[in-house]
Design an enzyme around this catalytic site. Structure first.
Site, mmCIF file in Angstrom:
data_model
loop_
_atom_site.group_PDB
_atom_site.id
_atom_site.type_symbol
_atom_site.label_atom_id
_atom_site.label_comp_id
_atom_site.label_asym_id
_atom_site.label_seq_id
_atom_site.Cartn_x
_atom_site.Cartn_y
_atom_site.Cartn_z
ATOM 1 N N TYR A 26 93.711 61.974 60.480
ATOM 2 C CA TYR A 26 94.156 62.929 61.116
ATOM 3 C C TYR A 26 94.860 64.025 60.440
ATOM 4 O O TYR A 26 95.647 63.725 59.431
ATOM 5 C CB TYR A 26 94.988 62.260 62.434
ATOM 6 C CG TYR A 26 96.456 61.688 61.835
ATOM 7 C CD1 TYR A 26 97.704 62.621 62.010
ATOM 8 C CD2 TYR A 26 96.568 60.161 61.491
ATOM 9 C CE1 TYR A 26 98.680 61.902 61.233
ATOM 10 C CE2 TYR A 26 97.540 59.871 61.016
ATOM 11 C CZ TYR A 26 98.937 60.519 60.968
ATOM 12 O OH TYR A 26 99.877 60.198 60.497
ATOM 13 N N PHE A 36 103.040 68.794 60.626
ATOM 14 C CA PHE A 36 104.053 67.731 60.668
ATOM 15 C C PHE A 36 103.604 66.382 59.935
ATOM 16 O O PHE A 36 104.547 65.573 59.617
ATOM 17 C CB PHE A 36 105.074 67.401 61.848
ATOM 18 C CG PHE A 36 103.804 66.818 63.042
ATOM 19 C CD1 PHE A 36 103.736 65.148 63.092
ATOM 20 C CD2 PHE A 36 103.328 67.525 63.915
ATOM 21 C CE1 PHE A 36 102.773 64.825 63.924
ATOM 22 C CE2 PHE A 36 102.456 66.984 65.094
ATOM 23 C CZ PHE A 36 102.406 65.748 64.943
ATOM 24 N N ASP A 37 102.449 66.186 59.785
ATOM 25 C CA ASP A 37 101.985 64.852 59.347
ATOM 26 C C ASP A 37 100.490 64.886 58.847
ATOM 27 O O ASP A 37 99.632 65.759 59.860
ATOM 28 C CB ASP A 37 102.235 63.592 59.893
ATOM 29 C CG ASP A 37 102.041 62.182 59.479
ATOM 30 O OD1 ASP A 37 101.978 62.414 58.171
ATOM 31 O OD2 ASP A 37 102.064 61.247 60.147
ATOM 32 N N ILE A 56 101.643 56.010 70.049
ATOM 33 C CA ILE A 56 102.158 56.727 71.188
ATOM 34 C C ILE A 56 101.215 56.756 72.432
ATOM 35 O O ILE A 56 99.851 56.579 71.957
ATOM 36 C CB ILE A 56 102.477 58.075 70.946
ATOM 37 C CG1 ILE A 56 101.332 58.837 70.112
ATOM 38 C CG2 ILE A 56 103.939 58.203 69.863
ATOM 39 C CD1 ILE A 56 101.544 60.430 70.097
ATOM 40 N N TYR A 82 106.636 61.592 72.062
ATOM 41 C CA TYR A 82 107.816 61.199 71.827
ATOM 42 C C TYR A 82 108.899 61.489 72.756
ATOM 43 O O TYR A 82 110.243 61.451 72.343
ATOM 44 C CB TYR A 82 108.279 61.641 70.276
ATOM 45 C CG TYR A 82 107.396 60.911 69.397
ATOM 46 C CD1 TYR A 82 107.507 59.554 68.926
ATOM 47 C CD2 TYR A 82 106.096 61.680 68.727
ATOM 48 C CE1 TYR A 82 106.738 59.043 67.869
ATOM 49 C CE2 TYR A 82 105.170 60.958 67.990
ATOM 50 C CZ TYR A 82 105.511 59.878 67.520
ATOM 51 O OH TYR A 82 104.644 59.134 66.503
ATOM 52 N N PHE A 99 96.825 66.952 67.605
ATOM 53 C CA PHE A 99 95.980 65.997 66.548
ATOM 54 C C PHE A 99 94.556 66.446 66.458
ATOM 55 O O PHE A 99 93.695 66.364 67.326
ATOM 56 C CB PHE A 99 96.323 64.366 66.902
ATOM 57 C CG PHE A 99 97.579 64.084 66.959
ATOM 58 C CD1 PHE A 99 98.158 63.479 65.567
ATOM 59 C CD2 PHE A 99 98.522 64.071 67.825
ATOM 60 C CE1 PHE A 99 99.335 63.224 65.509
ATOM 61 C CE2 PHE A 99 99.665 63.613 67.780
ATOM 62 C CZ PHE A 99 100.049 63.015 66.619
#
Length: 537
Positions: A26, A36-37, A56, A82, A99
């Site tokens: 992802y 962010f990731d 999540i 979140y 994502f």
């Protein structure tokens, strides 16, 4: 929650359900594109159970229904991500998350090994069982199709025992029941493969494995040879035994049909002793009990063939298949075999050494291949029996025959043309079969004689030969005298020989000093020579 299916594979045999374990890549970003990731940055997939609260809530929902190799773009609102707290330093409060997800792998803890056969031979005499030894080729991929290993690339089969722990458990199961030549796809969940840790090399932890397998060979260490009779002649007077010498043709293949050798391609039989260790143990056994003309298939396990090492084009641990055709065999102790088919009732005069014979014959090999025939030439074959004009076996086979008799004479090679044969005509080490009919017999002279008198011998023999009475006989005088005796019936020459050669030989025997002349002192009849030698002794 927003889900956009950006790529869906044509084939989707299975989709994610709650409780499944997945591996996926992802990219995580905010709506403005700020990343962010990313699992790609870490060089490993994200591995997790779906629907068990390990993700999540939005991702738990978004993954359901995905196929392996499917790509989804997922928008997750804060309440399914979140929330108002976020993740300090990474995800701000009330952040919408995007994502880009690519599903790599999918399995369930209740999964079993899946087997899909896509080719199966019509004939399947035997299938893989526990403790069998197999040789197979494979391509190993992950569930997304990524290749991690291939025996084809190494150009060498994978060789192993089945069901005794030499393989991962899923492969041990997946190979059972396969036929040689069968092709199947074996899908193995990670808990029956390399588990959570992977293999430490190319296979990551928790990876499902897909093996595309073709089985090339199969045997059990307890196997003996297998014999399949294909053609057995109706008449089989004799079967091969230990110590026999055999000539046969063969095609040698592996169990999957790959040809590794053929005597036919060399246009020459394979010639060997049976049961003496000149060939591999399985062939030594398989050649016993065959008939001339028989065709059989001999299947030899590797421990009776070329073993683990193999030889030449034969790989290690290979089962060998020989389709053989027996051309002939004999034993070094064999003598000439004579079968009389017809003998005249008035058979009083039998052939003996020194007789002049005229006969017809058909010559063939033991398998019926015709070599020669006097009938096709339109004339008889003429010999002096026992004079070495034919092979020893024929000299023996023509003994004690009467005119008009028909017989078959079988001659082993050591009494025929031996190991070398006759180039272009008779193969080496070949058994010969002659069908013979004796047409004429001229009785020969006693052994050691080239000329005999039919009546009393003149007491003045030397003087009669010495026509010019000079006390010396020349070859011309001698030859003329002998010819007159034969023409008038007073004497007889050994039949079947050249007149001039016989006369010259007789003259040379009398010309004891070798000066080209015979004197009265030199001249002696054969019985006089024998008497003098006897007296001297």
């Amino acid at each position: 929650l927003g889900v956009e299916r950006r790529f869906v594979p044509e084939s989707c045999p299975r989709a994610v359900r709650p409780g499944d374990f997945v591996r996926y890549h992802y990219l995580g970003a905010f709506p403005d594109g700020t990343r962010f990731d990313s699992s790609y940055d870490r060089g490993s997939t994200f591995n997790v159970f779906v629907g068990k609260g390990q993700l999540i809530a939005g991702m738990d929902q978004a993954l359901v229904g995905m196929c392996v190799n499917e790509r989804r773009f997922v928008k997750i609102p804060p309440k399914l991500a979140y929330g108002s707290e976020g993740v300090p330093g990474v995800i701000p409060p009330n952040a919408v998350l995007h994502f880009d997800v690519l599903l790599i792998d999918l399995w369930n803890s209740e999964d079993e090994v899946q087997v899909q056969t896509y080719f199966k031979p019509e004939k399947c005499p035997r299938t893989v069982q526990v403790s069998d030894f197999v040789r197979y080729h494979y391509n190993g991929t992950f569930l997304d199709g990524t290749l991690f290993d291939s025996s084809h690339n190494r150009m060498r089969t994978y060789d192993t025992y089945v069901g005794i722990g030499w393989l991962i458990p899923g492969m041990d199961q997946g190979l059972l029941g396969m036929c040689v030549g069968e092709k199947r796809i074996i899908t193995i969940p990670p808990f029956l493969a390399y588990g959570e840790d992977g293999d430490g090399k190319k296979i990551p932890g928790q990876a499902s494995l897909v093996f595309d397998v073709v089985l090339l060979d199969l045997h059990n260490p307890k196997d003996g040879i297998a014999i399949e009779n294909q053609v057995v002649p109706e008449s089989c007077e004799r079967r091969s035994q230990t110590g026999d010498f055999i000539r046969y043709h063969y095609n040698g293949t592996l169990l999957d049909g790959t040809l590794f050798d053929s005597s036919y391609s060399r246009n020459h039989t394979y010639d060997t002793y049976v049961g003496k260790g000149y060939v591999i143990a399985g062939m030594d056994e398989g050649l016993l009990g065959v008939c001339t003309g028989e065709k059989r298939r001999i299947i030899i396990p590797p421990h009776l063939g070329y073993g683990e090492e193999g030889r030449g084009k034969i790989p290690g641990s290979a089962v060998l298949v020989f389709d053989i055709h027996v051309v002939d065999f004999h034993n070094p102790s064999d003598s000439v075999s004579i079968t009389v088919h017809y003998k005249p009732s008035n058979c009083t005069v039998l052939s003996k050494k020194g007789d002049y014979l005229k006969y017809h014959y058909n010559a063939s090999l033991l398998d019926g291949t015709l070599l020669d025939s006097t009938h096709s030439l339109g004339k008889t074959y003429n010999i002096v029996l026992g004079s070495g004009q034919v092979v020893l076996g024929m000299d023996m086979g023509l003994q004690d025959m009467c005119v008009g008799e028909r017989r078959t004479v079988v001659i082993p090679p050591h009494l025929g043309y031996g190991e070398d044969g006759v180039e272009g005509e008779v193969p080496g080490s070949a058994v010969l079969v002659f069908d013979i009919e004796l047409l004429e017999l001229v009785s020969g002279l006693p052994e050691g004689y080239m000329f005999v008198w039919n009546g009393e011998v003149s007491p003045n023999l030397f003087e009669e030969i010495d026509q010019n009475h000079d006390g010396e006989v020349l070859l011309e005088e001698f030859s003329e005298y002998i010819q007159t005796q034969v023409d008038t019936g007073k004497g007889k020459l050994a039949p079947g020989f050249d007149f001039e050669k016989i006369v010259k030989n007789m003259f040379t025997n009398q010309d004891r000093d070798g000066n080209g002349k015979v004197t009265a002192e030199e001249f002696k009849l054969k019985d006089q020579e024998a008497k003098e030698e006897h007296d001297e002794l």
